[in-house]
Write an enzyme that holds these catalytic residues in place. Structure first.
Site, PDB file in Angstrom:
ATOM      1  CB  CYS A 213      -0.696   4.051  -3.999  1.00 58.21           C
ATOM      2  SG  CYS A 213      -0.493   3.190  -5.559  1.00 58.21           S
ATOM      3  CG  HIS A 214      -2.577   4.734  -0.031  1.00 56.10           C
ATOM      4  ND1 HIS A 214      -3.669   5.486  -0.387  1.00 56.10           N
ATOM      5  CD2 HIS A 214      -2.803   3.487  -0.531  1.00 56.10           C
ATOM      6  CE1 HIS A 214      -4.536   4.718  -1.050  1.00 56.10           C
ATOM      7  NE2 HIS A 214      -4.029   3.507  -1.167  1.00 56.10           N
TER       8      HIS A 214
ATOM      9  CB  CYS B 194      -0.918   0.033   1.224  1.00 57.34           C
ATOM     10  SG  CYS B 194      -1.668  -1.565   1.619  1.00 57.34           S
TER      11      CYS B 194
ATOM     12  CG  HIS C 207       0.559   5.591 -14.648  1.00 53.36           C
ATOM     13  ND1 HIS C 207       1.274   4.661 -15.352  1.00 53.36           N
ATOM     14  CD2 HIS C 207       0.914   5.434 -13.346  1.00 53.36           C
ATOM     15  CE1 HIS C 207       2.034   3.969 -14.499  1.00 53.36           C
ATOM     16  NE2 HIS C 207       1.830   4.422 -13.273  1.00 53.36           N
TER      17      HIS C 207
ATOM     18  CG  MET D  58      -8.400   0.857  -4.071  1.00 50.03           C
ATOM     19  SD  MET D  58      -7.041   1.048  -2.877  1.00 50.03           S
ATOM     20  CE  MET D  58      -7.578  -0.148  -1.652  1.00 50.03           C
TER      21      MET D  58
ATOM     22  CG  HIS E  87       3.907   8.188 -10.546  1.00 56.64           C
ATOM     23  ND1 HIS E  87       4.059   7.674  -9.285  1.00 56.64           N
ATOM     24  CD2 HIS E  87       3.730   7.121 -11.351  1.00 56.64           C
ATOM     25  CE1 HIS E  87       3.990   6.353  -9.331  1.00 56.64           C
ATOM     26  NE2 HIS E  87       3.792   5.989 -10.586  1.00 56.64           N
TER      27      HIS E  87
HETATM   28 FE1  DHE Z   1       5.557   1.485 -11.014  1.00 50.95          FE
HETATM   29  C1  DHE Z   1       7.749   2.952 -13.227  1.00 50.95           C
HETATM   30  C2  DHE Z   1       6.210   3.928  -8.783  1.00 50.95           C
HETATM   31  C3  DHE Z   1       3.036   0.305  -9.046  1.00 50.95           C
HETATM   32  C4  DHE Z   1       5.282  -1.257 -12.996  1.00 50.95           C
HETATM   33  N1  DHE Z   1       6.731   3.144 -11.019  1.00 50.95           N
HETATM   34  C5  DHE Z   1       7.566   3.583 -12.038  1.00 50.95           C
HETATM   35  C6  DHE Z   1       8.209   4.804 -11.639  1.00 50.95           C
HETATM   36  C7  DHE Z   1       7.782   5.076 -10.371  1.00 50.95           C
HETATM   37  C8  DHE Z   1       6.859   4.032  -9.978  1.00 50.95           C
HETATM   38  C9  DHE Z   1       8.192   6.245  -9.508  1.00 50.95           C
HETATM   39  C10 DHE Z   1       9.173   5.628 -12.484  1.00 50.95           C
HETATM   40  C11 DHE Z   1      10.560   5.112 -12.372  1.00 50.95           C
HETATM   41  C12 DHE Z   1      11.541   5.835 -13.272  1.00 50.95           C
HETATM   42  O1  DHE Z   1      11.232   6.046 -14.457  1.00 50.95           O
HETATM   43  O2  DHE Z   1      12.623   6.200 -12.821  1.00 50.95           O
HETATM   44  N2  DHE Z   1       4.715   2.054  -9.246  1.00 50.95           N
HETATM   45  C13 DHE Z   1       5.152   3.077  -8.496  1.00 50.95           C
HETATM   46  C14 DHE Z   1       4.347   3.186  -7.312  1.00 50.95           C
HETATM   47  O3  DHE Z   1       4.549   3.975  -6.340  1.00 50.95           O
HETATM   48  C15 DHE Z   1       3.206   2.273  -7.470  1.00 50.95           C
HETATM   49  C16 DHE Z   1       2.001   3.101  -7.863  1.00 50.95           C
HETATM   50  C17 DHE Z   1       2.792   1.498  -6.228  1.00 50.95           C
HETATM   51  C18 DHE Z   1       3.841   0.622  -5.603  1.00 50.95           C
HETATM   52  O4  DHE Z   1       3.617   0.146  -4.497  1.00 50.95           O
HETATM   53  O5  DHE Z   1       4.899   0.421  -6.171  1.00 50.95           O
HETATM   54  C19 DHE Z   1       3.667   1.442  -8.651  1.00 50.95           C
HETATM   55  N3  DHE Z   1       4.343  -0.191 -11.026  1.00 50.95           N
HETATM   56  C20 DHE Z   1       3.402  -0.482 -10.122  1.00 50.95           C
HETATM   57  C21 DHE Z   1       2.790  -1.767 -10.390  1.00 50.95           C
HETATM   58  O6  DHE Z   1       1.899  -2.352  -9.695  1.00 50.95           O
HETATM   59  C22 DHE Z   1       3.332  -2.251 -11.682  1.00 50.95           C
HETATM   60  C23 DHE Z   1       2.232  -2.164 -12.724  1.00 50.95           C
HETATM   61  C24 DHE Z   1       3.797  -3.700 -11.692  1.00 50.95           C
HETATM   62  C25 DHE Z   1       5.046  -3.978 -10.933  1.00 50.95           C
HETATM   63  O7  DHE Z   1       5.955  -4.548 -11.532  1.00 50.95           O
HETATM   64  O8  DHE Z   1       5.116  -3.633  -9.775  1.00 50.95           O
HETATM   65  C26 DHE Z   1       4.412  -1.195 -11.933  1.00 50.95           C
HETATM   66  N4  DHE Z   1       6.354   0.947 -12.781  1.00 50.95           N
HETATM   67  C27 DHE Z   1       6.132  -0.248 -13.409  1.00 50.95           C
HETATM   68  C28 DHE Z   1       6.920  -0.285 -14.625  1.00 50.95           C
HETATM   69  C29 DHE Z   1       7.610   0.935 -14.705  1.00 50.95           C
HETATM   70  C30 DHE Z   1       7.245   1.685 -13.531  1.00 50.95           C
HETATM   71  C31 DHE Z   1       6.927  -1.428 -15.625  1.00 50.95           C
HETATM   72  C32 DHE Z   1       8.582   1.398 -15.787  1.00 50.95           C
HETATM   73  C33 DHE Z   1       7.855   2.046 -16.902  1.00 50.95           C
HETATM   74  C34 DHE Z   1       8.793   2.486 -17.978  1.00 50.95           C
HETATM   75  O9  DHE Z   1       8.410   2.359 -19.145  1.00 50.95           O
HETATM   76  O10 DHE Z   1       9.875   2.967 -17.680  1.00 50.95           O
END
Ligand code: DHE
Length: 526
Positions: free
Chosen positions: A31-32, A28, A350, A69, A308
């Protein structure tokens, strides 16, 4: 019983509290926020949660919302008891985790193969530029997959719930960061590419990148942490921690002090020896000049709150970053070191790194999808030849629905792929929309990616996530992402014909999510 600091919080045993704290941290906090002050997700401080009450919170946790969510119970991730536990937990005061400084980092730092013992040339026959690093989210691993043969090269152990992979400027080293803030450095020149160094830079993190400016190739790595809120500059071939900088400070608008301004996306500038560090809760973009890290110069640009993810425009001059709770994209000029424009877009943008393509009328555009609505916003990025469209939302096209996470195109393609991973309707979360970038008004075609994967009917969510092109730009990879105990796969689509090209199945491909093509990630092609 747990000695609650908040008298109105529902009772919990110490064991329940400890379990809930761990689940909150893992599921959690992203996001939160660790202190629950809200960002991508709503604030969950006890003054808010107690007024909603346990029953209301349980419904929200169980079923989720179309605004992003997750549906924790109906997806099978939480059982009813866990939902009840979490609904009670978030009515308590949030415990503050410990700090994590140089001493802790050094304790966790391991150089598994020192630079002098590493190969001096490529020792394998792989076409490295077309290797994909696929996140295996729930096993704490990445799969390195040969993009030419579609064979798994190696499954590399990494941190918990790996988030992203990034490349060094030379393309030799792959850096992977886990949610537990563990960074793994993988040498793609080894006969079997594997870890050569690792470190933890905090308790929770999401971003990593490397120095890309001429003269600094492969010299530094940088990682941003969610907790403690800080960024760390490391040696680019050993991960030795060199400089830690806190991001605590005041918000861009009300200028109030914030105790948890987390580091969201980081990108390396191609114009200057600078890292672009986006600080979520304060809404600031920092240009961190690494030319002399003993006299670090940081340009602080006020953008908008809850930064983000984001990516570069096609010229690589502008960094386009989503301020997702402000419904804005900030365009930051990396040449002039200033904010060019804050652009209003749809609900909760996003972009991932977004998608660049040339629009027949508006010229070069950068596009983002949204978590909170079905639109895709196009923003003009050419202030020279298309000045009247530059840094404005020039069009909003309609996709399949909300819950979009990633969107992708490629300079050699005339398609724009849009996933709807978090949409509650399985028809949408299991397919992608494809637009022809030359005729966007014609609408989209739907590709039934999860169906093409041909997975058993085991009740898995089969969410389709993150389009990623291969090196040549003629095929697109998707993950079909189910829970840890259900079957998942990767699906490869021919970009010209939009027909299925290959399905990659392997019992080791557990919970695949993001994937990163070496060449495209190294050169910021998206
Ligand atoms: Fe991500 C990128 C944060 C949930 C898959 N994610 C990012 C980035 C951030 C971030 C800050 C940018 C990084 C960068 O470019 O330097 N993500 C978060 C969260 O805070 C969030 C919402 C909740 C959490 O607890 O992490 C979250 N993210 C997810 C997922 O649930 C995803 C779908 C599946 C997973 O693997 O966890 C997910 N996030 C991704 C991916 C990227 C990403 C695949 C890179 C995208 C790209 O094209 O560069």
């Amino acid at each position: 019983m747990y000695q609650a600091t908040n008298p109105k919080a529902p009772p919990m045993t110490q064991a329940e509290f400890d379990r809930a704290r761990q689940i909150y941290f893992e599921r959690c906090a992203g996001c939160h926020g660790v202190l629950r002050k809200g960002a991508t997700g709503k604030p969950l401080t006890p003054d808010i949660t107690q007024s909603k009450g346990t029953d209301y919170l349980k419904v929200f946790i169980a079923y989720g919302s179309p605004a992003g969510m997750p549906n924790w119970q109906t997806s099978g991730d939480f059982d009813e008891k866990t939902v009840d536990l979490m609904a009670r937990y978030i009515q308590h005061d949030a415990p503050t985790p410990p700090e994590f400084g140089l001493a802790q980092m050094k304790q966790s730092w391991k150089v598994l193969i020192p630079p002098e013992k590493r190969p001096t040339r490529k020792m394998n026959g792989y076409n490295i530029a077309n290797i994909f690093s696929t996140t295996l989210r729930d096993t704490g691993e990445v799969a390195l997959i040969d993009g030419d043969t579609k064979q798994v090269i190696n499954i590399v152990k990494t941190g918990y719930a790996v988030h992203i992979s990034r490349l060094s400027a030379s393309g030799r080293y792959l850096f992977v960061i886990g949610r537990d803030a563990k960074i793994n450095m993988i040498d793609l020149w080894m006969a079997q590419p594997d870890n050569v160094a690792e470190i933890r830079v905090g308790l929770e993190a999401r971003s990593v990148d490397t120095s890309k400016y001429k003269g600094f190739e492969d010299k530094y790595a940088i990682a941003g942490s969610y907790w403690p809120p800080q960024y760390t500059i490391m040696n680019g071939d050993t991960l030795e921690p060199l400089k830690i900088v806190s991001t605590r400070g005041n918000t861009v608008d009300t200028q109030d002090y914030h105790p948890e301004p987390r580091v969201a996306s980081i990108v390396a500038s191609h114009f200057k020896p600078e890292f672009v560090v986006n600080v979520k809760e304060t809404g600031k973009t920092l240009l961190v000049d690494y030319s002399n890290i003993d006299a670090l110069k940081v340009t602080e640009i006020g953008t908008a709150r809850f930064l983000h993810d984001g990516g570069l425009d096609a010229s690589k001059r502008y960094f386009m970053v989503a301020a997702n709770q402000s419904n804005k994209i900030a365009a930051v000029d990396l040449k002039e070191g200033k904010l060019t424009k804050l652009i209003d877009v749809g609900k909760i943008p996003h972009p991932g790194r977004g998608a660049n393509f040339t629009h027949p009328q508006y010229g070069p555009v950068w596009a983002t999808g949204h978590l909170g609505d079905e639109t895709i916003s196009l923003i003009g990025t050419d202030p020279v030849k298309h000045a009247k469209y530059a840094f404005r939302q020039v069009a909003q096209i309609k996709g399949q629905g909300g819950g979009n996470l990633f969107i992708k195109s490629h300079p050699k393609s005339s398609h724009l792929y849009v996933d709807t991973t978090l949409n509650p309707d399985p028809k949408l979360s299991q397919s992608v929309a494809v637009f022809d970038t030359r005729a966007l008004d014609k609408g989209y075609q739907v590709l039934p990616i999860a169906q093409w994967a041909g997975l058993p009917d085991d009740g898995g969510a089969k969410r389709v996530v993150q389009p990623e092109f291969n090196r040549a730009g003629d095929e697109v990879w998707f993950s079909v992402w189910s829970a840890k105990d259900k079957a998942s796969a990767l699906v490869v689509v021919d970009d010209k014909t939009l027909k299925l090209k290959a399905v990659i199945k392997d019992p080791r491909l557990i919970t695949p999510t993001g994937h990163f093509n070496v060449h495209n990630t190294q050169h910021d092609v998206y």
